[in-house]
Design an enzyme around this catalytic site. Sequence first.
Site, PDB file in Angstrom:
ATOM      1  N   GLY A   1     -18.264 -19.204  10.676  1.00 20.66           N
ATOM      2  CA  GLY A   1     -18.649 -19.626   9.336  1.00 20.66           C
ATOM      3  C   GLY A   1     -18.906 -18.504   8.341  1.00 20.66           C
ATOM      4  O   GLY A   1     -19.694 -18.671   7.405  1.00 20.66           O
TER       5      GLY A   1
ATOM      6  N   ASN B   1      -7.606 -25.307   1.966  1.00 20.25           N
ATOM      7  CA  ASN B   1      -7.589 -24.612   3.256  1.00 20.25           C
ATOM      8  C   ASN B   1      -7.432 -23.112   3.012  1.00 20.25           C
ATOM      9  O   ASN B   1      -6.798 -22.694   2.046  1.00 20.25           O
ATOM     10  CB  ASN B   1      -6.418 -25.118   4.109  1.00 20.25           C
TER      11      ASN B   1
ATOM     12  N   HIS C   1      -5.990 -19.632   4.848  1.00 19.20           N
ATOM     13  CA  HIS C   1      -5.146 -19.191   5.961  1.00 19.20           C
ATOM     14  C   HIS C   1      -5.036 -17.666   5.935  1.00 19.20           C
ATOM     15  O   HIS C   1      -4.740 -17.085   4.884  1.00 19.20           O
ATOM     16  CB  HIS C   1      -3.752 -19.819   5.855  1.00 19.20           C
TER      17      HIS C   1
ATOM     18  N   GLU D   1     -10.632 -12.615   2.366  1.00 16.22           N
ATOM     19  CA  GLU D   1     -10.935 -14.056   2.429  1.00 16.22           C
ATOM     20  C   GLU D   1     -12.252 -14.369   1.737  1.00 16.22           C
ATOM     21  O   GLU D   1     -12.341 -15.340   0.983  1.00 16.22           O
ATOM     22  CB  GLU D   1     -11.056 -14.507   3.896  1.00 16.22           C
TER      23      GLU D   1
HETATM   24  C1  GRF Z   1     -10.678 -17.278   9.059  1.00 14.18           C
HETATM   25  O1  GRF Z   1      -9.932 -16.135   9.311  1.00 14.18           O
HETATM   26  C2  GRF Z   1      -9.798 -18.372   8.510  1.00 14.18           C
HETATM   27  O2  GRF Z   1      -8.797 -17.921   7.671  1.00 14.18           O
HETATM   28  C3  GRF Z   1      -9.221 -18.918   9.788  1.00 14.18           C
HETATM   29  O3  GRF Z   1     -10.303 -18.932  10.689  1.00 14.18           O
HETATM   30  C4  GRF Z   1     -11.210 -17.888  10.349  1.00 14.18           C
HETATM   31  C5  GRF Z   1     -12.574 -18.482  10.205  1.00 14.18           C
HETATM   32  O4  GRF Z   1     -13.596 -17.537  10.167  1.00 14.18           O
HETATM   33  N1  GRF Z   1      -8.575 -20.180   9.567  1.00 14.18           N
HETATM   34  P1  GRF Z   1     -15.083 -17.952   9.774  1.00 14.18           P
HETATM   35  O5  GRF Z   1     -15.495 -19.105  10.693  1.00 14.18           O
HETATM   36  O6  GRF Z   1     -15.101 -18.359   8.330  1.00 14.18           O
HETATM   37  O7  GRF Z   1     -15.907 -16.750  10.033  1.00 14.18           O
END
Ligand code: GRF
Length: 202
Positions: free
Chosen positions: A12, A107, A109, A174
Amino acid sequence: MIRFGVLISGSGTNLQAIIDACAAGEIAGKVAVVISNKEDAFGLERARRAGIPAVHIDPKAFAGAAAYNAAVRFALQTHAVDYVVMAGYMKLLGAAVLEAYPMRVVNIHPALLPSFAGAHGIRDAFAHGVKVTGVTVHFANEIFDEGPIIAQEAVPVLEDDTIDTLEARIHEVEHRLLPAALAAIADGRVAVEGRRVRVAAR
Ligand code: GRF
């Protein structure tokens, strides 16, 4: 103020970035509920610490995917969610949710879609030997990792990268790109025109 329902399966860190951006006023919205398919997902603990309802919905408790997804939809609607965010939700989202939230499921990715779709975007890009990968934020539709793209940012693969150093660089992006996309949605700056998503500047 827009209400987000965040779906998670793991640590998370993206959820945390959203919570922090809402608290800082960078997103004109709030996280109304966090839902995990995994009971031990640390993201549920992050939600509780932030005073956000944290719900575990166990897929194994349901007769099949349709019933499970109906339960997810019910939880989202119970918390009057406007937009759904899949933040490391490692499960296929069912029609029950997608139909209730058309072009309202976001979403993230960890690769530049349509390259390296699927559950191992970082690992697959690294193994392929690409020099540039990145992060994609997109609207989810019924095809996995296929929906209209809201935001992308390139991340270089450096000569001495390991999978871990690359992963860390991608996560950093991200944690910036997803809150920025949600801020644009919350401001009403995002318009979907077929496959093209227009994001107006702030
Ligand atoms: C992230 O890299 C996301 O892009 C992928 O899963 C990971 C989740 O990480 N789908 P977190 O749970 O937000 O730390």
